[in-house]
Design a protein around this motif. Structure first.
Motif, PDB file in Angstrom:
ATOM      1  N   ARG A  56       0.805  -1.215   0.000  1.00 36.65           N
ATOM      2  CA  ARG A  56       0.000   0.000   0.000  1.00 36.65           C
ATOM      3  C   ARG A  56       0.846   1.277   0.000  1.00 36.65           C
ATOM      4  O   ARG A  56       1.824   1.366  -0.697  1.00 36.65           O
ATOM      5  CB  ARG A  56      -1.020  -0.048   1.137  1.00 36.65           C
ATOM      6  CG  ARG A  56      -1.989  -1.218   0.990  1.00 36.65           C
ATOM      7  CD  ARG A  56      -2.982  -1.333   2.136  1.00 36.65           C
ATOM      8  NE  ARG A  56      -3.842  -2.484   1.951  1.00 36.65           N
ATOM      9  CZ  ARG A  56      -3.459  -3.756   2.203  1.00 36.65           C
ATOM     10  NH1 ARG A  56      -2.252  -4.009   2.647  1.00 36.65           N
ATOM     11  NH2 ARG A  56      -4.306  -4.746   1.997  1.00 36.65           N
ATOM     12  N   LYS A  57       0.433   2.291   0.751  1.00 39.44           N
ATOM     13  CA  LYS A  57       1.121   3.583   0.760  1.00 39.44           C
ATOM     14  C   LYS A  57       2.574   3.446   1.212  1.00 39.44           C
ATOM     15  O   LYS A  57       3.447   4.161   0.729  1.00 39.44           O
ATOM     16  CB  LYS A  57       0.397   4.582   1.673  1.00 39.44           C
ATOM     17  CG  LYS A  57      -0.887   5.107   1.107  1.00 39.44           C
ATOM     18  CD  LYS A  57      -0.584   6.046  -0.022  1.00 39.44           C
ATOM     19  CE  LYS A  57      -1.829   6.828  -0.398  1.00 39.44           C
ATOM     20  NZ  LYS A  57      -1.570   7.693  -1.542  1.00 39.44           N
ATOM     21  N   GLN A  58       2.829   2.530   2.152  1.00 40.67           N
ATOM     22  CA  GLN A  58       4.209   2.314   2.593  1.00 40.67           C
ATOM     23  C   GLN A  58       5.073   1.845   1.428  1.00 40.67           C
ATOM     24  O   GLN A  58       6.241   2.216   1.336  1.00 40.67           O
ATOM     25  CB  GLN A  58       4.271   1.293   3.725  1.00 40.67           C
ATOM     26  CG  GLN A  58       3.760   1.803   5.042  1.00 40.67           C
ATOM     27  CD  GLN A  58       3.988   0.788   6.142  1.00 40.67           C
ATOM     28  OE1 GLN A  58       3.962  -0.423   5.910  1.00 40.67           O
ATOM     29  NE2 GLN A  58       4.213   1.270   7.344  1.00 40.67           N
ATOM     30  N   ALA A  59       4.516   1.033   0.542  1.00 40.54           N
ATOM     31  CA  ALA A  59       5.264   0.559  -0.627  1.00 40.54           C
ATOM     32  C   ALA A  59       5.650   1.732  -1.517  1.00 40.54           C
ATOM     33  O   ALA A  59       6.787   1.815  -1.998  1.00 40.54           O
ATOM     34  CB  ALA A  59       4.427  -0.458  -1.412  1.00 40.54           C
ATOM     35  N   GLU A  60       4.716   2.641  -1.731  1.00 42.64           N
ATOM     36  CA  GLU A  60       5.006   3.797  -2.568  1.00 42.64           C
ATOM     37  C   GLU A  60       6.053   4.703  -1.928  1.00 42.64           C
ATOM     38  O   GLU A  60       6.974   5.173  -2.599  1.00 42.64           O
ATOM     39  CB  GLU A  60       3.721   4.580  -2.837  1.00 42.64           C
ATOM     40  CG  GLU A  60       2.729   3.797  -3.685  1.00 42.64           C
ATOM     41  CD  GLU A  60       1.484   4.590  -3.971  1.00 42.64           C
ATOM     42  OE1 GLU A  60       1.603   5.636  -4.658  1.00 42.64           O
ATOM     43  OE2 GLU A  60       0.400   4.176  -3.523  1.00 42.64           O
ATOM     44  N   ALA A  61       5.932   4.929  -0.615  1.00 43.58           N
ATOM     45  CA  ALA A  61       6.914   5.771   0.082  1.00 43.58           C
ATOM     46  C   ALA A  61       8.301   5.146   0.019  1.00 43.58           C
ATOM     47  O   ALA A  61       9.287   5.826  -0.274  1.00 43.58           O
ATOM     48  CB  ALA A  61       6.483   5.984   1.533  1.00 43.58           C
ATOM     49  N   LEU A  62       8.377   3.846   0.270  1.00 42.99           N
ATOM     50  CA  LEU A  62       9.678   3.175   0.240  1.00 42.99           C
ATOM     51  C   LEU A  62      10.293   3.264  -1.144  1.00 42.99           C
ATOM     52  O   LEU A  62      11.467   3.600  -1.297  1.00 42.99           O
ATOM     53  CB  LEU A  62       9.540   1.714   0.671  1.00 42.99           C
ATOM     54  CG  LEU A  62      10.885   1.000   0.746  1.00 42.99           C
ATOM     55  CD1 LEU A  62      11.160   0.540   2.158  1.00 42.99           C
ATOM     56  CD2 LEU A  62      10.931  -0.149  -0.214  1.00 42.99           C
ATOM     57  N   ALA A  63       9.503   3.006  -2.169  1.00 42.89           N
ATOM     58  CA  ALA A  63      10.026   3.036  -3.540  1.00 42.89           C
ATOM     59  C   ALA A  63      10.435   4.442  -3.967  1.00 42.89           C
ATOM     60  O   ALA A  63      11.405   4.606  -4.706  1.00 42.89           O
ATOM     61  CB  ALA A  63       8.989   2.474  -4.509  1.00 42.89           C
ATOM     62  N   ASN A  64       9.732   5.452  -3.493  1.00 39.02           N
ATOM     63  CA  ASN A  64      10.003   6.819  -3.927  1.00 39.02           C
ATOM     64  C   ASN A  64      11.099   7.523  -3.125  1.00 39.02           C
ATOM     65  O   ASN A  64      11.638   8.519  -3.589  1.00 39.02           O
ATOM     66  CB  ASN A  64       8.723   7.652  -3.904  1.00 39.02           C
ATOM     67  CG  ASN A  64       7.783   7.245  -5.014  1.00 39.02           C
ATOM     68  OD1 ASN A  64       8.209   6.989  -6.132  1.00 39.02           O
ATOM     69  ND2 ASN A  64       6.511   7.154  -4.712  1.00 39.02           N
ATOM     70  N   VAL A  97       7.314  -9.809   5.523  1.00 40.46           N
ATOM     71  CA  VAL A  97       6.238  -8.880   5.189  1.00 40.46           C
ATOM     72  C   VAL A  97       6.408  -7.688   6.128  1.00 40.46           C
ATOM     73  O   VAL A  97       6.232  -7.805   7.344  1.00 40.46           O
ATOM     74  CB  VAL A  97       4.848  -9.521   5.357  1.00 40.46           C
ATOM     75  CG1 VAL A  97       3.759  -8.508   5.050  1.00 40.46           C
ATOM     76  CG2 VAL A  97       4.721 -10.751   4.469  1.00 40.46           C
ATOM     77  N   VAL A  98       6.800  -6.554   5.567  1.00 42.10           N
ATOM     78  CA  VAL A  98       7.131  -5.368   6.360  1.00 42.10           C
ATOM     79  C   VAL A  98       5.846  -4.693   6.829  1.00 42.10           C
ATOM     80  O   VAL A  98       4.974  -4.365   6.029  1.00 42.10           O
ATOM     81  CB  VAL A  98       7.992  -4.394   5.538  1.00 42.10           C
ATOM     82  CG1 VAL A  98       8.267  -3.111   6.314  1.00 42.10           C
ATOM     83  CG2 VAL A  98       9.291  -5.064   5.113  1.00 42.10           C
ATOM     84  N   GLU A  99       5.761  -4.501   8.135  1.00 40.73           N
ATOM     85  CA  GLU A  99       4.615  -3.793   8.711  1.00 40.73           C
ATOM     86  C   GLU A  99       4.946  -2.334   8.999  1.00 40.73           C
ATOM     87  O   GLU A  99       4.075  -1.480   8.974  1.00 40.73           O
ATOM     88  CB  GLU A  99       4.148  -4.522   9.967  1.00 40.73           C
ATOM     89  CG  GLU A  99       3.592  -5.902   9.615  1.00 40.73           C
ATOM     90  CD  GLU A  99       3.398  -6.817  10.814  1.00 40.73           C
ATOM     91  OE1 GLU A  99       3.743  -6.416  11.946  1.00 40.73           O
ATOM     92  OE2 GLU A  99       2.924  -7.932  10.594  1.00 40.73           O
ATOM     93  N   GLU A 100       6.223  -2.059   9.289  1.00 38.85           N
ATOM     94  CA  GLU A 100       6.675  -0.679   9.419  1.00 38.85           C
ATOM     95  C   GLU A 100       8.169  -0.619   9.132  1.00 38.85           C
ATOM     96  O   GLU A 100       8.875  -1.610   9.278  1.00 38.85           O
ATOM     97  CB  GLU A 100       6.370  -0.098  10.801  1.00 38.85           C
ATOM     98  CG  GLU A 100       7.061  -0.760  11.950  1.00 38.85           C
ATOM     99  CD  GLU A 100       6.658  -0.173  13.296  1.00 38.85           C
ATOM    100  OE1 GLU A 100       7.575   0.269  14.023  1.00 38.85           O
ATOM    101  OE2 GLU A 100       5.469  -0.152  13.613  1.00 38.85           O
ATOM    102  N   PHE A 101       8.603   0.542   8.672  1.00 37.65           N
ATOM    103  CA  PHE A 101      10.028   0.731   8.402  1.00 37.65           C
ATOM    104  C   PHE A 101      10.421   2.149   8.779  1.00 37.65           C
ATOM    105  O   PHE A 101       9.583   3.038   8.881  1.00 37.65           O
ATOM    106  CB  PHE A 101      10.387   0.420   6.945  1.00 37.65           C
ATOM    107  CG  PHE A 101       9.775   1.360   5.943  1.00 37.65           C
ATOM    108  CD1 PHE A 101      10.426   2.520   5.575  1.00 37.65           C
ATOM    109  CD2 PHE A 101       8.558   1.069   5.354  1.00 37.65           C
ATOM    110  CE1 PHE A 101       9.871   3.388   4.650  1.00 37.65           C
ATOM    111  CE2 PHE A 101       7.988   1.919   4.427  1.00 37.65           C
ATOM    112  CZ  PHE A 101       8.652   3.086   4.072  1.00 37.65           C
ATOM    113  N   THR A 102      11.730   2.319   8.989  1.00 38.26           N
ATOM    114  CA  THR A 102      12.278   3.626   9.336  1.00 38.26           C
ATOM    115  C   THR A 102      13.485   3.885   8.459  1.00 38.26           C
ATOM    116  O   THR A 102      14.338   3.014   8.297  1.00 38.26           O
ATOM    117  CB  THR A 102      12.719   3.656  10.820  1.00 38.26           C
ATOM    118  OG1 THR A 102      11.602   3.304  11.635  1.00 38.26           O
ATOM    119  CG2 THR A 102      13.234   5.027  11.221  1.00 38.26           C
ATOM    120  N   PHE A 103      13.549   5.085   7.891  1.00 36.17           N
ATOM    121  CA  PHE A 103      14.722   5.503   7.130  1.00 36.17           C
ATOM    122  C   PHE A 103      15.838   5.796   8.128  1.00 36.17           C
ATOM    123  O   PHE A 103      15.641   6.571   9.057  1.00 36.17           O
ATOM    124  CB  PHE A 103      14.431   6.776   6.326  1.00 36.17           C
ATOM    125  CG  PHE A 103      13.306   6.637   5.342  1.00 36.17           C
ATOM    126  CD1 PHE A 103      13.465   5.902   4.182  1.00 36.17           C
ATOM    127  CD2 PHE A 103      12.094   7.261   5.563  1.00 36.17           C
ATOM    128  CE1 PHE A 103      12.437   5.789   3.264  1.00 36.17           C
ATOM    129  CE2 PHE A 103      11.061   7.159   4.659  1.00 36.17           C
ATOM    130  CZ  PHE A 103      11.232   6.416   3.504  1.00 36.17           C
TER     131      PHE A 103
END
Length: 145
Positions: A56-64, A97-103
């Protein structure tokens, strides 16, 4: 009680692969290189390459906002799935399966978004904050961009 919880810190081996499945839901797959905490007989630390998927949105944020070499902390769960390949053999895939991530890179390393790979097409069922009358207090220093 059973627990399936994974926490990893590592660097991306290449850019995330962003895709949109049939209903427009974003998914991104990537591999995280994670150093082992011990040394082998030669005194070298090994590295594990862990396949990860985010939705979902996390996928888009991670990719971008990430690239090859980006340092991330991820929390999620291990998933094992399988399919029969073209030769009729069962293939097993283990991934986080990533539920949350931090840069974890400095702001200067990831402050500018990359060119978006795809337009956002996901439709949400509802806004989790729409029934709250309280303002959302967000510190600009907490944002990854």
């Amino acid at each position: 009680m059973t627990t399936n919880n994974v926490v990893l810190i590592g660097r991306m081996t290449k850019e995330a692969e962003l895709k949109f499945i049939g209903n427009g839901t974003a998914t991104a797959s990537f591999t995280l290189a994670v150093d082992r905490s011990f040394k082998d007989a030669n005194g070298d630390k090994g590295t594990d390459f862990i396949n990860c998927v985010v939705w979902r949105k996390q996928a888009e944020a991670l990719a971008n906002y990430t690239k090859k070499g980006s340092k991330l902390s991820v929390r999620g769960r291990i998933q094992v799935r399988n399919y029969d390949n073209s030769e009729g053999k069962k293939v097993y895939i283990t991934e986080v399966v990533v539920e949350e991530f931090t840069f974890l890179d400095s702001k200067s390393d990831s402050s500018e978004p990359k060119q978006k790979k795809e337009p956002v097409t996901e439709v949400f069922d509802g806004d989790p904050f729409d029934k709250s009358s309280k303002p959302i207090d967000i510190n600009m220093d907490d944002l990854p961009f």
